[in-house]
Design an enzyme around this catalytic site. Structure first.
Site, PDB file in Angstrom:
ATOM      1  N   ASP A 139      -5.900   6.554 -32.003  1.00 40.34           N
ATOM      2  CA  ASP A 139      -5.074   6.149 -33.071  1.00 40.34           C
ATOM      3  C   ASP A 139      -5.394   6.920 -34.331  1.00 40.34           C
ATOM      4  OD1 ASP A 139      -3.556   4.896 -35.054  1.00 40.34           O
ATOM      5  OD2 ASP A 139      -4.290   2.869 -34.635  1.00 40.34           O
ATOM      6  N   SER A 169       6.855  20.916 -42.289  1.00 36.37           N
ATOM      7  CA  SER A 169       8.000  20.610 -42.051  1.00 36.37           C
ATOM      8  C   SER A 169       8.957  21.739 -42.905  1.00 36.37           C
ATOM      9  CB  SER A 169       8.797  19.439 -42.072  1.00 36.37           C
ATOM     10  OG  SER A 169      10.069  19.346 -42.041  1.00 36.37           O
ATOM     11  N   TYR A 226      10.652  10.507 -44.774  1.00 34.89           N
ATOM     12  CA  TYR A 226      10.118  11.649 -43.773  1.00 34.89           C
ATOM     13  C   TYR A 226       9.617  12.966 -45.142  1.00 34.89           C
ATOM     14  CZ  TYR A 226       9.625  15.530 -40.528  1.00 34.89           C
ATOM     15  OH  TYR A 226       9.271  16.428 -39.750  1.00 34.89           O
ATOM     16  N   LYS A 254       5.866  14.556 -45.483  1.00 34.57           N
ATOM     17  CA  LYS A 254       5.608  16.088 -45.202  1.00 34.57           C
ATOM     18  C   LYS A 254       5.202  16.955 -46.421  1.00 34.57           C
ATOM     19  CE  LYS A 254       5.929  16.008 -40.673  1.00 34.57           C
ATOM     20  NZ  LYS A 254       4.687  16.093 -40.039  1.00 34.57           N
TER      21      LYS A 254
END
Length: 280
Positions: free
Chosen positions: A77, A158, A172, A176
């Site tokens: 994890d 990304s 998101y 990133k």
């Protein structure tokens, strides 16, 4: 002091080989992680497939070992320092010191307008995408330094690192861009120890996770009377190279970044974007 060796006298075959090296791929049990683990193994690395889902890690490992690779599954994890430390110690005990870390584990949050973002969605996305990358790096990097491994850390960023891709992707995109900051900071701090740190910035990648997110996004948008184009391949046909990515497009670049062919690269981002950042 010159830290990065001059490798001009080595063959390309030698430079691209990862024989004798140990690689860890987080989120290695599914999607892009499977492709990355496969390519690193093909290049000769012993691969630890780390995933929070034990069964997917074992499935990927079985595929690698069936092909003759050295690999092991490990449950990790990335948001938990305790889990990460235990996993890393298990890897070192079985495979040896770590040379390559690929922080691939990540979440794609369901798109939401800024005023509909749920705190739990924000916290979970940041915990996995940002704190996870930092957490695993700060467990592994000191071990690389102590073992004088001159290793490589590769973070999954990304194209959202450089632009705001679509309305509703604030969470998101924020995560990133934070990953990119971690990459730059670690590159500066770890460079004197000979450890390189790089970002990979993919465009949209066709994975089972994307397919699931696409359907959840459509359902959520339909409830609000909207439509979504998230990850729709048709929406990317105008790109210079005409398509979105498949996992192996990313894995091949990771294999290059991990190799000595990229020995003078650190703190930078390798875009695998089909030209999307040029035209969008």
């Amino acid at each position: 002091m010159v830290i990065a060796a001059d490798v001009s006298n080595r063959s390309l075959a030698d430079l691209y080989s990862l024989a004798g090296r140990v690689a860890v791929v987080t989120g290695g049990g599914r999607g892009i992680g499977v492709a990355i683990a496969s390519r690193l193994a093909e290049a000769g690395a012993a691969v630890a497939v780390a995933d929070i889902d034990e069964s997917t890690a074992e499935h990927t490992t079985a595929k690698l070992t069936a092909g003759g690779a050295t690999a092991m599954p490990v449950t990790m994890d990335v948001t938990s320092p305790r889990s990460t430390r235990a996993a890393v110690e298990a890897i070192r005990a079985e495979l040896g010191e770590i040379d390559i870390l690929v922080n691939n584990a990540g979440l794609l949050a369901v798109p939401a307008p800024y005023d509909e973002i749920l705190d739990e969605d924000f916290d979970r996305t940041m915990a996995v995408n940002v704190r996870g990358a930092l957490n695993v790096s700060r467990v592994v990097a000191p071990l690389m330094v102590a073992a004088e491994r001159r290793g490589v850390i590769i973070n999954m960023a990304s194209t959202a690192t450089y632009r705001y891709p679509n309305p509703g992707t604030l969470v998101y995109t924020t995560s990133k861009q934070a990953v990119n900051a971690i990459t730059k900071g670690l590159a500066v701090e770890l460079g004197p120890a000979g450890i390189r740190v790089l970002d990979i910035a993919p465009t949209v990648v066709e994975t089972p996770g994307l397919a699931d997110l696409r359907e959840r996004s459509r359902a959520k948008a339909a409830e609000a009377g909207r439509t979504v184009e998230l990850g729709n391949p048709d929406a990317f046909r105008h790109l210079p190279l005409g398509r979105i990515a498949v996992p192996d497009d990313i894995a091949r670049v990771v294999a290059f970044a991990a190799s000595d062919a990229a020995i003078l690269m650190t703190g930078s981002t390798l875009a695998v974007d089909a030209g999307s950042m040029v035209v969008r």
